[in-house]
Every structure is written in structure tokens, then in C-alpha cells.
Design an enzyme around this catalytic site. Structure first.
Site, PDB file in Angstrom:
ATOM      1  CE1 TYR A 177       0.525  -0.125   4.489  1.00 53.77           C
ATOM      2  CE2 TYR A 177      -1.599  -0.608   4.860  1.00 53.77           C
ATOM      3  CZ  TYR A 177      -0.476  -0.633   5.142  1.00 53.77           C
ATOM      4  OH  TYR A 177      -0.161  -0.705   6.549  1.00 53.77           O
ATOM      5  CD  GLU A 178      -0.657   5.355   1.696  1.00 56.78           C
ATOM      6  OE1 GLU A 178      -0.238   6.200   0.898  1.00 56.78           O
ATOM      7  OE2 GLU A 178      -1.126   5.472   2.378  1.00 56.78           O
ATOM      8  N   GLY A 179       1.264   3.036  -2.886  1.00 54.08           N
ATOM      9  CA  GLY A 179       2.215   2.809  -3.813  1.00 54.08           C
ATOM     10  C   GLY A 179       2.950   1.437  -3.829  1.00 54.08           C
TER      11      GLY A 179
END
Lengths: 589, 589
Positions: free
Chosen positions: B436-438
Site C-alpha cells: 500500500y501507499e504505492g
């Protein structure tokens, strides 16, 4: 999605890397015609893909439940196992004298990969049964064989390995379960944990092989015997009769392989569970190793299977998931399989899976040669090679499987973290394989202690000599010439690490064993590169179609350029970091 | 077992590797006395260890449940979050102008590591809130700030990031959620997925920051705006008023972080959810990056936290689990911490965790310098360094965390696979952080594309120059002289790979980006070794007690000898395997 057995690659590895035609020509294996081989692979692929694979995810979700002493396995497992038994699959590689089909282990290995890929949890049941069968054939007397073997070979009854106790895991010498003599048989008392398929209703009887302290047995491993302890005493006409004094106390709540019941077993709550001695009075450990060695390659193969399943799922997703425009331009988003980082992940998964497949089949081909070859020198050499590679197959293929399954999650992005997708299950399932049948640390110690140091490096040096010879072949062949240098360098690293270990183990045993895991990884890596390169050569020189040839060449090139350079890092860790590991004080962690 | 914050190492990294005293001397940070720092670290450690950590395993087991639109988080989470809010922890590093304590981000980073180590699932709630606060401070107008910021800074209200949609994951340009103008505000229509803490009862209001297509916005990222969409419209005296037109449709069934509700959110089922524009009309992406960049370092820090937790648990088990006699002899089985392969695993876990801690704190120290230093040249350089290292902290620390947590399982042997033990949870929880978060693939592309190629290597060359200078310092210092060669070699590998990428990206962009992940790993590895070596030097030259000094030296030696040699393998993969990745046809996987 379901599972499609990679039949092309399986046939290629069997024929080109394991020389199955030559094995099929050995005495006792001569029924193994190419037609039969094809038929067997095709039928197994069908059962695996159509019956076993669809139960993989539902089995994970449903899990196993213990209710009033009865273990409920997931819906469909009983029918799937029944289809396996009815197809005669269990006895595929058991000698005809013992009621099997007597086919080469090498061929059976490909078939087993399919069961594990299709359904790792269910595949465990026959895996343990086959280990027990081998132990019985090697060690049990005729009376036991006559009574139990036919049912076990058919798969109508299943068998378990009862080794672990809370205080006796890697160190079975600490076992407290005990046997007391009772006339011709024994009474078993004690509790065992982590008993895979220790209780279930898939078969009408379960035959437990229990490692226990023999009457009068000394402390440690030398006082242990192995006992055959049936769930039901065989009655007239081989039907299960009276219940024996053993029961499933509870099931473990595990990270994965939820479809496989992992039981805590109690023996002898009342008068003692009736058991029969297998092998020598105090020969339990020898029997255990027969059982274990068979299962170790089987667990390595589980790694290959689950890795392939994860790879197939990731490829399928990467082909259909549309996201982001190409880096090199274009107006529309494309399937993510076109993005270089995704391709790098997929190619890593593919290269490692194919290398693991080649390595595990190759090891079993050595087993077949050791068993059947007419020349005792060939038999001895093949036996030593098989022994050398057994811990490597187990440890390398399973550590690789966890990595491959992790890449499988990553290819899926956020979807990979959602259980419904299925990628996460492969990762959870794969994570057991570096642990059971001897943790990979135990495998590493086995490679270093029993397989390298004990024969002063003879078997490893013989292997390295063969690797070096192949490095020359690679250099002279246009298909492999570009990877020859990288391969030769990795063989040098393996040799350097080997010499260092042989030289330094005497003076600092702990520092040497601190490098054991790196050594098993290094051996697996170089062996994998060796077989991957040989595959490229074989595909080029053979009647394979252009695509297959080209892909084998690219996979070998990728393995050599992207993965194999780790050889230098592993060798450096072995030769350079052991003293630090020893120096760090236990209290300071 | 619970969690004990590694306060000694945290203080050491803050003071010796990040020069917190110098940061505390910068204008605006001058309240940060050593006494205050100690007090803050001590109090945070207490709350994390005593309140948050005991809820980690129960939260995992219980999970989150959606019932009639209400999300029930696990027992105790609401009280634990309340204690965090009442302690004033949320505003620790928010400027005093905005109602925070205005302390250095560097210090707050250590505190955040504790929340994540104690309870990764619960720690996510403030992590996202803080990202949203930074975006609002940077981009929102005064009216929005006055209305929302005080509550968010206090933590009384929480905030979310609503970015992802089924067809728009890494590629937010595909977003279909849309905003329609409605007088002074907007109406939002659409569905968002993977919304962390998208719905819960921990706070009395939830403020959603929603990326949506602005009225008249073109296709792609340039047509997106960011909108503040409250769950309840603020009523009189800042109390939550009328319900806005948004709801939680469902919660995901995830592999881990079960205590954190991951919501599918529907906006505008009826008249449209009322939202307020944040920043420029079509400036959604700029706002998103402000939010994301803060969260990316936060996720890297989650990796450090969960790795440390896994390490602590593994050490605890290895100290108490008695199994097998020592290799070097002895009559009795010993605690497994004395076996070299177990020590190798523990030291690997320790070295990687400490390196990750040092790297993430160091990156935040650059942020503080960029924010507060009086010399614009120092500010610029620190800003460039922070930008360069952000994807490295995110990707390297999280990939390392998954590996460390896996070793944590392996140390436990069979017990590691049983959920009750707790080791498996850390591994499942850690596995989200590379996603997550890229995803880490996106981080790798960010490092290579935005951070290396865009400035033609300027920031990276500046970093490499500093690494090279330290290599000389290492050579001249008796504490580090033995690892100096290995470190210098790894810096050479980083330079070689950097030059190769700068030279070849133009001619074959895909082949270059096939090495992006290896490049982010290589950068993290060399940076980790740099800080680990600097730690050894600093500990030796300072008033640390002998044990601490010795352990830092051994850890650095181990990192250099056992882990750092991977630099050569990574560099080889970058420069040697990209063309193969590109050549393998998409249809042939």
C-alpha cells in the site's frame, strides 16, 4: 482459476534432463513406454486440474473441524481422495511385488508435483502415506507387510508419522512416548503433536507409525523404536475391527494448509495403544530416516508445485489486469504484463519454479539409477548424489517457493492482500514447507554435517567436477555461451565455499555451521543454474518447437544474469561472517 | 509477549546518526530539550507497550465487522485510541500555529515506530490522519483549516485517503469518481476501494479526502481535484451534525492487519456527498503527493516497527526454547539461541531492523533540516536527499520487514506456523507494507524515474559522494577498518549501476526499468550499511557502555560480511538482465 499442469515442461525435464528413456530401459522399469508415460501424465493432469484444484480455495476457507473425536475435512476432500485411490495413483511407483505399478520414481515425481500444485493440503495425505510405505518395505517383517501393506499401497488406508512431542522437535532424542512389551506386541503411551492427517474420515483406517522409547531403551535416539499403531485393529477379511486406544485431542489453528488436519494425538489413555515393532528393537531412528528422506524430497516438490500454482495465477492476473500506460508511450493503459517490473517478477517466478522442478526430478532420477542400474559403480555414484541433493531439494525448493508465492502476491498489488483472490493462500500454504519434515536449518546442517564433512567432500567434489565440465559445454555452445562465464564463476564460488568449510570446520565448528543455510542455498542456486542452462542446450539441440527453445534460452539467460549473481553473496557470507555470528553474545540479542 | 520499545537504540540513532541536538537547535525547534525528548520517548514506550501492544493479537483474531452500516473495531481499540488522543500524541510534530506541539519530525518518527511495532493495525489510523493533515496545511484554505484542522490535529476526528477505485490503482488517472459544483461546495459521486479506517467508531467524525474528477476536468491525472468530504457535516460548536451522503459498503477480508477496517466507500448514493475543494481546481495530484509522501515514510516505518516486534518475539522464544545439544559437544540440550543457524537468523533480523530504523530516522532528519535550517543551501540539499530516500525508505524497509518476519517464523520452527504463537501474525501484517501507499514497484519506478533520471543523477551522485567519503573514514577507524573494503566495494556497485542506468535509460527505457526494484534494494542496502557502520564508529567514539559499543561493532561487521555482499548481485541484475526481461514475449509466460 484452476490449475493446468505444465505438461510440456514436465515431459521435457523428464526426457531431456533426467533421461527417462534410459531409466525406463533399466531392469524392472521396462514397462515404462513413452505411450504409458504420456497417458499417466495426461490422466494425472486431468484429476489434478478438474477435481483437486477446485477444492483448494474452498478447503482453505472451510478448514478442518474436530467434533466428538471425529475430524471433518473440507467438503469434497473425501471424494477427491477417493478418485485418487480408485485411479490407482497411490501405488504408481511402488514395486509390483508390493502391489504397486512399479514405475520409475522419476515419473511419479512429476505426478506428485501435480497433486501438490492442485491442492497442497490434500496432497499431504498421500505424501506421508508413501513415506510410511517405504519405511515398512525397508524395515517391517513379513507378517506386518502382509497385513497392512496392500491397503496402504492402494491408499484405502492412510499412514502418518508420529515423531514430534512438545519437548522433542528437531531433537527426537528427547521423546518421552514409551512402548511397553505386551506378549507379541507393545502398548504405547504418550502424546504426539503436529500429526499431519492424524485423524480424518478419508480412509477407513489410519496406520500410525510412532517413534517411542523402547522397553529398556537408553536416553537419546539410540533407545527409540518405531511402532505401527493402527487406529482400528484389522479384523476378519482385512476390515477394520476394534478401536485402538488412541485419539485426536485437538487440531492446530495454522497459518495455512487449512484443509489438512494437524492433530495432537494421545496414545494409551486407557490400557495403552496396541503397537507392533517395525525393524530392530532400538532401530527407530533408522526407520524414521527412511520415512523422512522420502518425505523430504516430497516436501521440496510441494514447494515446486505451490510455486507453479502461484506463477500460473500471477500470469493470469497480469494478462487481464489493465493499468497504466506503457513507459515508452502510448495513449491507452495496457495489461500489466507489459510493464517491465511485472515482467521481471513473472520471469523470476518462472525461472525459479522451472529450476526447482528440474532439480527435484533430477534428484529422483538419481534415486532410480541407484535402485535399478546394473553397474554397481553407477549405483553408488547415483546414491551419493541423491543423498547429497536431498537436503538441497527440500531446503532450496521450499525457500524459493515462499519467495515465488510472495512475488505472486506482489504482482496482484492490493488484490494480492485480499484473501478472495487466492494469491495469499499460496503464500500462507508455501510457508509451511521450509518448516516441516526437518526445518530448513536442519536440512542445512544435514548437508554440511552428514553430506559434506562426513565424506570429506567426496560427493560434493564429484558434483562440482560435473558442474565444471558442463561450464565448458556451455562455453562451446552458441545457445549458452553468453551465460557460461557467469555459470563458471558461480561454480568457483561453490568450490571456494566448499573448500573453506572443509578447511575450517575442524577449528571452529560453530562458525562453519553459521554458514550452513547459505551453503544449502548456494548449492541449490548453482544446481538450478546448471539444470536451467542444460535445459537451454537440450531444447536447442532437439526437436522442440521454436518458441519453447527460445523461452528456455531466455529463461536460462535471465537466471544466469539476474538470479545467479547471488552466488557471490552467499559464498562471501559463508566464508566471512561465521565468526561474527559466534561472537555476538547470546544475552545481548 | 508484549513489546518493549528499544529506547537505547532509538536515542542513539536520534542523537548520533541524526544529530537531534543540532536539529533541536534550529529556529522553531528550540523547545526540544534532551529532558523533554527522554520524557516523550519514555511515555510513548509506556502507552505502546502497556496499552497498544496487548491488543495486537486479540485485534487480529477478532477483526472488524460491518453491521448495519456501523463498523465494529476489535475490543479495546477505541480505548487505546482514546488514550493516544488524550496523551496529545497526534499533534507531536504538527506546528504550534496549527495546534500541535511543534517538535521535530525526527523525534516523532521514533514515537511512530512504537505505535506501529505495538499494533500495526491501529497505528494505521493516525498514520493516514497525519498524511491528511499535512495535505490540508499545505493546500487547504483558511476556512477549511479553521473548521477541520484543530479536531484532526487533536485526533478527535480522523481522516482518510480516498484514492483507489477498481480500475484505478497505481494509475489514479483512471479515476471515475466525480465532483459536481453545487454553489460554494461540490457534490461527490463514486465508489472507492481499499479505504483504510474508512469507517469506524473510534472518533466522532471521519474526514475523507477524496480524489475525484473535477467539473470539466480532462481525462487523466490533470483533471483531478481533491475534496474534503466529512462523514458528518460540522454543526454548531464543532459538534458533528447531519450525516453526509456517503457510506461504507463492505469491508475487505484481508491476509493481515485484521484490526484495521479496509472499506469500500460509496459517495453520493442519493444527492451526492457534500465536499469542499482542497487546493487548486485541478490540483488533486499535487495534494495527493503531499499526503502520500508523508505516508510513504510512515509505511517504511511500519516495516521497521513490525520487524522489531518480530525480532523481539523471536529472541524471546530462542532464549526459552530448549532443544538439541550444542554442535561442539555437551550432555544437555540448550536454548536454541546457542545454535549457530538460529543466531545467524537473529543477527540478520537485528541488523536489518537497526539499519531500517537508522535509515528512516535519517530521512526524516533531512526533512527537518529542509524545513527549518537557516541556510538555504543546506535546506535544498536536505530536501533533495529526503526526496531521493523517500521511496527507498518505503520499499527497502518494507521488503526487509517481510523477510525479517519470515525469519521470525523460522526461528520458532513448527510453533511459528501455529497462529497462537503470534509470529505468523507479524508476517501476515508485514506483507501489506510492500503493497500500500504505492507498491514497491511504484516506489522503484519513482526512484529511477523521478529521483534519478529527472535530475540526471545529481541527488544520487551527491549521496554517493558522501558514502565514498565515509568509506575513507571507515578505513581509518579501527572500529570499522575491517568492513571498509566491503563497504567501498558496495558503493562502487551502486555507482556502477547508477551510471549504467543514466547511460542506458534513453536507449532502452524498458530494460532500465526492469532493474528498478533491484536499484531501490541496492540503494537501501548500501545506505543501511553506511548507517550501520557509522553507528559502530559513533558508539566507539562516544560515552556508550562497552556492551552497546561492542554490539554495534559486531552488528556492523555482520551486516558488511553477511548481507552487504548482495550489492554485487543487485548491481549485476540491473546492468545485465533487463534486455532478457524485455525479450521474453508476453504471450509466452
Amino acid at each position: 482459476m484452476t490449475y493446468a499442469a505444465p505438461l510440456d515442461d514436465m515431459r521435457f525435464v523428464l526426457n531431456e534432463l533426467c533421461d527417462l528413456p534410459a531409466i525406463a530401459d533399466l531392469p524392472g522399469y521396462q514397462d515404462t513406454t513413452p505411450e504409458l508415460t504420456d497417458q499417466i501424465l495426461g490422466e494425472a493432469a486431468r484429476l489434478a486440474g478438474e477435481v483437486w484444484a477446485p477444492l483448494n480455495q474452498t478447503g482453505d476457507r472451510e478448514g478442518c473441524h474436530l467434533e466428538n473425536g471425529v475430524v471433518r475435512t473440507p467438503d469434497g476432500f473425501a471424494e477427491a481422495y477417493r478418485a485418487y485411490v480408485e485411479g490407482g495413483w497411490n501405488g504408481l511407483a511402488i514395486d509390483t511385488d508390493h502391489g504397486g505399478m512399479g514405475l520409475p520414481l522419476t515419473l511419479a515425481t512429476a505426478v506428485q508435483e501435480m497433486w501438490h500444485a492442485a491442492n497442497l493440503a490434500l496432497g499431504l495425505c498421500p505424501l506421508l502415506n508413501l513415506g510410511a510405505i517405504q519405511a515398512l518395505i525397508a524395515h517391517a517383517d513379513q507378517a506386518l507387510l502382509s497385513c497392512y501393506l496392500p491397503k496402504l499401497v492402494a491408499g484405502e488406508w492412510t499412514a502418518t508419522m508420529n515423531l514430534t512431542e512438545p519437548q522433542a522437535g528437531s531433537d527426537v532424542g528427547e521423546i518421552r512416548t514409551r512402548a511397553e512389551r505386551d506378549g507379541d506386541c507393545f502398548r504405547i503411551f504418550g502424546q504426539k503433536i503436529y500429526i499431519t492427517f492424524g485423524e480424518h474420515e478419508l480412509a477407513e483406517n489410519i496406520i500410525h507409525l510412532v517413534l517411542a522409547r523402547a522397553p529398556g531403551g537408553v536416553a537419546g535416539t539410540k533407545g527409540l523404536g518405531l511402532y505401527l499403531v493402527p487406529k482400528f485393529m484389522p479384523g476378519p477379511e482385512g476390515r477394520p475391527g476394534a478401536r485402538n486406544d488412541l485419539r485426536c485431542v485437538s487440531l492446530e489453528h495454522k497459518l495455512g494448509i487449512h484443509g489438512s488436519p494437524t492433530a495432537v494425538m494421545a496414545f494409551g489413555d486407557n490400557d495403552g495403544a496396541i503397537g507392533y515393532q517395525v525393524g530392530e528393537e532400538f532401530g527407530g531412528i533408522a526407520c524414521m530416516f527412511t520415512m523422512m528422506n522420502a518425505a523430504r524430497v516430497g516436501v521440496g516438490l510441494q514447494g515446486v508445485g505451490v510455486a507453479d500454482r502461484a506463477y500460473q495465477r500471477a500470469v493470469d492476473y497480469a494478462r487481464t489486469r489493465i493499468q497504466s500506460k506503457p513507459l515508452t508511450g502510448g495513449k491507452e493503459p495496457v495489461a500489466i504484463i507489459h510493464h517491465p517490473d511485472v515482467r521481471r517478477m513473472l520471469l523470476t517466478m518462472r525461472a525459479l519454479t522451472e529450476a526447482g522442478r528440474a532439480l527435484s526430478y533430477y534428484a529422483m532420477a538419481q534415486f532410480d539409477l541407484a535402485k535399478r542400474h546394473t553397474d554397481p559403480a553407477v549405483r553408488d555414484r547415483a546414491h551419493a548424489r541423491f543423498e547429497l541433493l536431498t537436503p538441497v531439494v527440500k531446503a532450496w525448493c521450499t525457500d524459493v517457493a515462499a519467495d515465488v508465492a510472495s512475488l505472486g502476491i506482489q504482482v496482484h498489488g492490493g488484490m494480492g492482500y485480499i484473501e478472495e483472490t487466492g494469491a495469499a493462500q499460496h503464500w500462507r500454504d508455501a510457508r509451511i514447507t521450509p518448516i516441516y519434515e526437518g526445518t530448513n536449518g536442519i536440512q542445512a546442517n544435514d548437508l554440511l554435517g552428514r553430506k559434506l564433512l562426513r565424506d570429506k567432500g567426496a560427493a560434493m567434489r564429484d558434483f562440482i567436477a560435473e558442474l565444471s565440465a558442463t561450464a565448458n559445454d556451455f562455453a562451446e555452445n552458441p545457445t549458452t555461451s553468453e551465460l557460461a562465464d557467469a555459470f563458471e564463476q558461480s561454480v568457483d564460488e561453490l568450490e571456494k565455499a566448499t573448500v573453506w568449510l572443509l578447511t575450517n570446520a575442524d577449528s571452529d565448528l560453530d562458525a562453519a555451521f553459521a554458514g550452513a543455510t547459505a551453503y544449502v542455498h548456494l548449492t541449490g542456486l548453482v544446481a538450478g543454474a546448471w539444470l536451467t542452462g542444460r535445459a537451454a542446450m537440450a531444447a536447442a539441440g532437439n526437436g522442440q518447437h521454436a518458441k519453447f527453445r527460445n523461452n528456455k534460452q531466455l529463461t536460462a539467460a535471465f537466471f544466469a544474469a539476474n538470479i545467479l549473481p547471488q552466488a557471490g553473496a552467499l559464498s562471501a557470507a559463508i566464508t566471512g561472517s561465521g565468526s561474527t555470528v559466534v561472537a555476538f553474545a547470546a544475552d545481548d540479542f
